[in-house]
Design a protein around this motif. Structure first.
Motif, PDB file in Angstrom:
ATOM      1  N   ASN A 104       0.800  -1.225   0.000  1.00 21.95           N
ATOM      2  CA  ASN A 104       0.000   0.000   0.000  1.00 21.95           C
ATOM      3  C   ASN A 104       0.832   1.275   0.000  1.00 21.95           C
ATOM      4  OD1 ASN A 104      -3.027  -0.794   0.315  1.00 21.95           O
ATOM      5  ND2 ASN A 104      -1.924  -2.182   1.678  1.00 21.95           N
ATOM      6  N   GLY A 105       2.164   1.123  -0.030  1.00 23.54           N
ATOM      7  CA  GLY A 105       3.030   2.288  -0.127  1.00 23.54           C
ATOM      8  C   GLY A 105       2.965   3.215   1.068  1.00 23.54           C
ATOM      9  N   ILE A 106       2.841   2.630   2.263  1.00 26.28           N
ATOM     10  CA  ILE A 106       2.789   3.439   3.484  1.00 26.28           C
ATOM     11  C   ILE A 106       3.940   3.031   4.403  1.00 26.28           C
ATOM     12  CG2 ILE A 106       0.304   3.818   3.343  1.00 26.28           C
ATOM     13  CD1 ILE A 106      -0.136   1.601   5.354  1.00 26.28           C
ATOM     14  N   PRO A 107       4.286   3.871   5.386  1.00 24.06           N
ATOM     15  CA  PRO A 107       5.415   3.547   6.274  1.00 24.06           C
ATOM     16  C   PRO A 107       5.232   2.207   6.982  1.00 24.06           C
ATOM     17  CG  PRO A 107       4.763   5.833   6.551  1.00 24.06           C
ATOM     18  CD  PRO A 107       3.723   5.197   5.674  1.00 24.06           C
ATOM     19  N   GLY A 108       6.349   1.530   7.227  1.00 16.75           N
ATOM     20  CA  GLY A 108       6.313   0.188   7.799  1.00 16.75           C
ATOM     21  C   GLY A 108       5.839   0.109   9.231  1.00 16.75           C
ATOM     22  N   ASP A 109       5.711   1.259   9.893  1.00 12.21           N
ATOM     23  CA  ASP A 109       5.246   1.236  11.284  1.00 12.21           C
ATOM     24  C   ASP A 109       3.769   1.618  11.394  1.00 12.21           C
ATOM     25  OD1 ASP A 109       5.452   3.873  10.601  1.00 12.21           O
ATOM     26  OD2 ASP A 109       6.643   4.479  12.343  1.00 12.21           O
ATOM     27  N   SER A 110       3.039   1.503  10.292  1.00 14.68           N
ATOM     28  CA  SER A 110       1.621   1.899  10.273  1.00 14.68           C
ATOM     29  C   SER A 110       0.737   0.803  10.862  1.00 14.68           C
ATOM     30  CB  SER A 110       1.185   2.228   8.843  1.00 14.68           C
ATOM     31  OG  SER A 110       1.992   3.229   8.274  1.00 14.68           O
ATOM     32  N   ILE A 111       0.948   0.525  12.143  1.00 18.34           N
ATOM     33  CA  ILE A 111       0.229  -0.568  12.799  1.00 18.34           C
ATOM     34  C   ILE A 111      -1.273  -0.292  12.835  1.00 18.34           C
ATOM     35  CG2 ILE A 111      -0.111  -1.751  15.016  1.00 18.34           C
ATOM     36  CD1 ILE A 111       2.889  -1.568  15.473  1.00 18.34           C
ATOM     37  N   GLY A 112      -1.645   0.954  13.099  1.00 23.09           N
ATOM     38  CA  GLY A 112      -3.065   1.299  13.161  1.00 23.09           C
ATOM     39  C   GLY A 112      -3.775   1.059  11.840  1.00 23.09           C
ATOM     40  N   ASP A 113      -3.140   1.454  10.746  1.00 25.01           N
ATOM     41  CA  ASP A 113      -3.730   1.234   9.420  1.00 25.01           C
ATOM     42  C   ASP A 113      -3.898  -0.259   9.150  1.00 25.01           C
ATOM     43  OD1 ASP A 113      -3.859   3.936   8.842  1.00 25.01           O
ATOM     44  OD2 ASP A 113      -1.889   3.981   7.897  1.00 25.01           O
ATOM     45  N   ILE A 134      14.779 -10.631   7.933  1.00 24.91           N
ATOM     46  CA  ILE A 134      13.934  -9.460   7.638  1.00 24.91           C
ATOM     47  C   ILE A 134      14.175  -8.281   8.568  1.00 24.91           C
ATOM     48  CG2 ILE A 134      12.124 -11.003   6.780  1.00 24.91           C
ATOM     49  CD1 ILE A 134      10.475 -10.050   9.283  1.00 24.91           C
ATOM     50  N   GLN A 135      15.076  -8.412   9.541  1.00 28.62           N
ATOM     51  CA  GLN A 135      15.185  -7.357  10.551  1.00 28.62           C
ATOM     52  C   GLN A 135      15.527  -6.000   9.949  1.00 28.62           C
ATOM     53  OE1 GLN A 135      18.428  -7.462  13.424  1.00 28.62           O
ATOM     54  NE2 GLN A 135      19.380  -9.165  12.327  1.00 28.62           N
ATOM     55  N   LYS A 136      16.206  -6.002   8.809  1.00 33.41           N
ATOM     56  CA  LYS A 136      16.545  -4.717   8.184  1.00 33.41           C
ATOM     57  C   LYS A 136      15.297  -3.963   7.721  1.00 33.41           C
ATOM     58  CE  LYS A 136      17.444  -6.708   3.564  1.00 33.41           C
ATOM     59  NZ  LYS A 136      17.347  -8.138   3.856  1.00 33.41           N
ATOM     60  N   MET A 137      14.185  -4.677   7.572  1.00 36.23           N
ATOM     61  CA  MET A 137      12.946  -4.030   7.141  1.00 36.23           C
ATOM     62  C   MET A 137      12.028  -3.689   8.315  1.00 36.23           C
ATOM     63  SD  MET A 137      11.980  -5.930   3.554  1.00 36.23           S
ATOM     64  CE  MET A 137      10.653  -4.749   3.270  1.00 36.23           C
ATOM     65  N   ILE A 138      12.405  -4.113   9.518  1.00 36.67           N
ATOM     66  CA  ILE A 138      11.604  -3.791  10.703  1.00 36.67           C
ATOM     67  C   ILE A 138      11.949  -2.375  11.153  1.00 36.67           C
ATOM     68  CG2 ILE A 138      11.147  -4.389  13.112  1.00 36.67           C
ATOM     69  CD1 ILE A 138      11.731  -7.294  12.417  1.00 36.67           C
ATOM     70  N   PRO A 139      10.951  -1.505  11.305  1.00 34.37           N
ATOM     71  CA  PRO A 139      11.224  -0.098  11.628  1.00 34.37           C
ATOM     72  C   PRO A 139      11.819   0.083  13.029  1.00 34.37           C
ATOM     73  CG  PRO A 139       8.954  -0.418  10.877  1.00 34.37           C
ATOM     74  CD  PRO A 139       9.523  -1.769  11.141  1.00 34.37           C
ATOM     75  N   GLY A 140      12.532   1.190  13.196  1.00 31.74           N
ATOM     76  CA  GLY A 140      13.025   1.586  14.509  1.00 31.74           C
ATOM     77  C   GLY A 140      14.306   0.889  14.912  1.00 31.74           C
ATOM     78  N   SER A 141      14.849   1.340  16.027  1.00 37.11           N
ATOM     79  CA  SER A 141      16.100   0.763  16.528  1.00 37.11           C
ATOM     80  C   SER A 141      15.850  -0.410  17.464  1.00 37.11           C
ATOM     81  CB  SER A 141      16.916   1.841  17.256  1.00 37.11           C
ATOM     82  OG  SER A 141      16.150   2.414  18.303  1.00 37.11           O
ATOM     83  N   ASP A 142      14.702  -0.408  18.152  1.00 34.08           N
ATOM     84  CA  ASP A 142      14.369  -1.497  19.077  1.00 34.08           C
ATOM     85  C   ASP A 142      13.460  -2.495  18.358  1.00 34.08           C
ATOM     86  OD1 ASP A 142      13.656  -3.185  21.136  1.00 34.08           O
ATOM     87  OD2 ASP A 142      13.326  -1.579  22.599  1.00 34.08           O
ATOM     88  N   LYS A 143      14.087  -3.418  17.657  1.00 40.30           N
ATOM     89  CA  LYS A 143      13.336  -4.374  16.834  1.00 40.30           C
ATOM     90  C   LYS A 143      12.457  -5.286  17.691  1.00 40.30           C
ATOM     91  CE  LYS A 143      15.889  -2.995  13.279  1.00 40.30           C
ATOM     92  NZ  LYS A 143      15.385  -2.100  12.234  1.00 40.30           N
ATOM     93  N   ALA A 144      12.978  -5.702  18.842  1.00 42.26           N
ATOM     94  CA  ALA A 144      12.215  -6.596  19.718  1.00 42.26           C
ATOM     95  C   ALA A 144      10.935  -5.916  20.191  1.00 42.26           C
ATOM     96  CB  ALA A 144      13.068  -7.025  20.910  1.00 42.26           C
ATOM     97  N   ALA A 145      11.032  -4.638  20.520  1.00 39.88           N
ATOM     98  CA  ALA A 145       9.849  -3.901  20.975  1.00 39.88           C
ATOM     99  C   ALA A 145       8.814  -3.809  19.862  1.00 39.88           C
ATOM    100  CB  ALA A 145      10.250  -2.505  21.444  1.00 39.88           C
ATOM    101  N   PHE A 146       9.279  -3.610  18.637  1.00 41.81           N
ATOM    102  CA  PHE A 146       8.338  -3.507  17.515  1.00 41.81           C
ATOM    103  C   PHE A 146       7.622  -4.834  17.283  1.00 41.81           C
ATOM    104  CE2 PHE A 146       6.990  -3.720  13.111  1.00 41.81           C
ATOM    105  CZ  PHE A 146       6.348  -2.503  12.946  1.00 41.81           C
ATOM    106  N   VAL A 147       8.367  -5.944  17.367  1.00 39.89           N
ATOM    107  CA  VAL A 147       7.744  -7.264  17.203  1.00 39.89           C
ATOM    108  C   VAL A 147       6.656  -7.453  18.259  1.00 39.89           C
ATOM    109  CG1 VAL A 147       8.130  -9.762  17.309  1.00 39.89           C
ATOM    110  CG2 VAL A 147       9.786  -8.299  16.129  1.00 39.89           C
ATOM    111  N   GLY A 148       6.971  -7.097  19.503  1.00 39.03           N
ATOM    112  CA  GLY A 148       5.988  -7.213  20.576  1.00 39.03           C
ATOM    113  C   GLY A 148       4.782  -6.322  20.348  1.00 39.03           C
ATOM    114  N   GLN A 149       5.033  -5.101  19.905  1.00 36.72           N
ATOM    115  CA  GLN A 149       3.944  -4.156  19.650  1.00 36.72           C
ATOM    116  C   GLN A 149       3.039  -4.659  18.526  1.00 36.72           C
ATOM    117  OE1 GLN A 149       5.367  -0.259  18.581  1.00 36.72           O
ATOM    118  NE2 GLN A 149       3.340   0.690  18.667  1.00 36.72           N
ATOM    119  N   ALA A 150       3.649  -5.175  17.473  1.00 41.53           N
ATOM    120  CA  ALA A 150       2.868  -5.686  16.344  1.00 41.53           C
ATOM    121  C   ALA A 150       1.999  -6.864  16.782  1.00 41.53           C
ATOM    122  CB  ALA A 150       3.797  -6.106  15.208  1.00 41.53           C
TER     123      ALA A 150
END
Length: 292
Positions: free
Chosen positions: A139-148, A205-221
């Motif tokens: 969809n061409g949106i930022p990778g951290d668009s969890i709400g969308d 795939i970690q290079k495509m996971i947004p942010g510096s704290d990858k573990a936190a993003f995985v948990g948030q997702a």
């Protein structure tokens, strides 16, 4: 460059274990998934058009869009493929671990392979992350668009809805049990960067996971989708036993070996890639048709 999107869709199988298992899951999302194979056939189905000239134009534009590296379609396919390849490796490791537990002579294997529950929990988390990342790429949106992404789940249909059903059933309920959301959430919540790096999919795939704290993003997702998964299970009355009963109608598996079944399915199916390619193809065709 790898294969064209036309070739990827044309080469999807019409039979085999992946197709058998997805058909067995039709009871979860009745009538949602049709194993749409062949790019021209997909164009006709998605657009309702049958004029050869128009179909050719749509195909050419879809190929252009897919080949444009400024778009995210190739990356989405790569994500779907990468997480499925890693799951297959996980299945092999999990089976080796089970052999190690059941046969004392091979007990040393437990020291060489990941504990299935932890590994399976992280794998489930990675599939959720990849679904989010692929959605954002398509969809061409930022990778951290969890709400969308979370909002889009209500509108999922067809092969996308089947893919989420398979995640819940094959990567959640069967290997981790009825409390898979809490079990996986606990493992994922306690994961660190270094422990996640034991997972092949995360490493890839970690290079495509947004942010510096990858573990936190995985948990948030994962946490963002937990309520959706819980509702999905309860609304349909799903349990490991119910899923297994339906699988047994298609696949010869024992009902007292759910952990083996989970590992077997990891090794023998690539439902994530299969339905992922179908999703990318449909989104490309929708866009190409609109732009013609």
């Amino acid at each position: 460059m790898g294969k064209s999107i036309v070739q990827l869709v044309d080469e999807l199988p019409t039979s085999g274990m992946t197709i058998t298992v997805l058909n067995a899951l039709d009871f979860v999302v009745p009538g949602e998934w049709d194993n749409l194979i062949g790019f021209d056939r997909t164009i006709k189905t998605v657009t309702g058009e049958d004029d050869p000239g128009l179909i050719s134009q749509i195909k050419d534009r879809a190929i252009e869009l897919y080949n444009d590296e400024g778009e995210g379609y190739q990356r989405a396919v790569w994500l779907y493929q990468t997480v499925d390849t890693a799951a297959s490796a996980l299945g092999t490791a999990a089976m080796a671990n089970k052999v190690g537990q059941d046969i004392s002579f091979l007990g040393f294997l437990q020291n060489l392979t990941p504990k299935p529950e932890k590994a399976q929990a992280i794998d489930l988390g990675m599939k959720i992350v990849v679904e989010l990342l692929a959605y954002c790429q398509i969809n061409g949106i930022p990778g951290d668009s969890i709400g969308d992404f979370l909002g889009s789940l209500a509108d999922y249909g067809g092969e996308s809805k089947m893919r989420m059903a398979a995640i819940v059933c094959l990567d959640g309920l069967v290997p981790l049990g009825p409390n898979f959301i809490k079990a996986a959430g606990d493992w994922i919540g306690s994961a660190t960067q270094s422990s996640l790096e034991e997972n092949e999919a995360f490493r890839n795939i970690q290079k495509m996971i947004p942010g510096s704290d990858k573990a936190a993003f995985v948990g948030q997702a994962f946490n963002s989708v937990s309520s959706w998964m819980g509702d999905f299970v309860s609304d349909r009355g799903l349990s490991p036993q119910v899923v297994l009963q339906h699988l047994q109608g298609f696949v010869d598996i024992a009902d007292d070996k759910l952990d083996y079944v989970g590992a077997f399915l990891d090794m023998s199916t690539n439902y994530y890639y299969h339905t992922g390619v179908q999703t990318v193809a449909k989104r490309l065709i929708d866009r190409a048709y609109a732009e013609i």
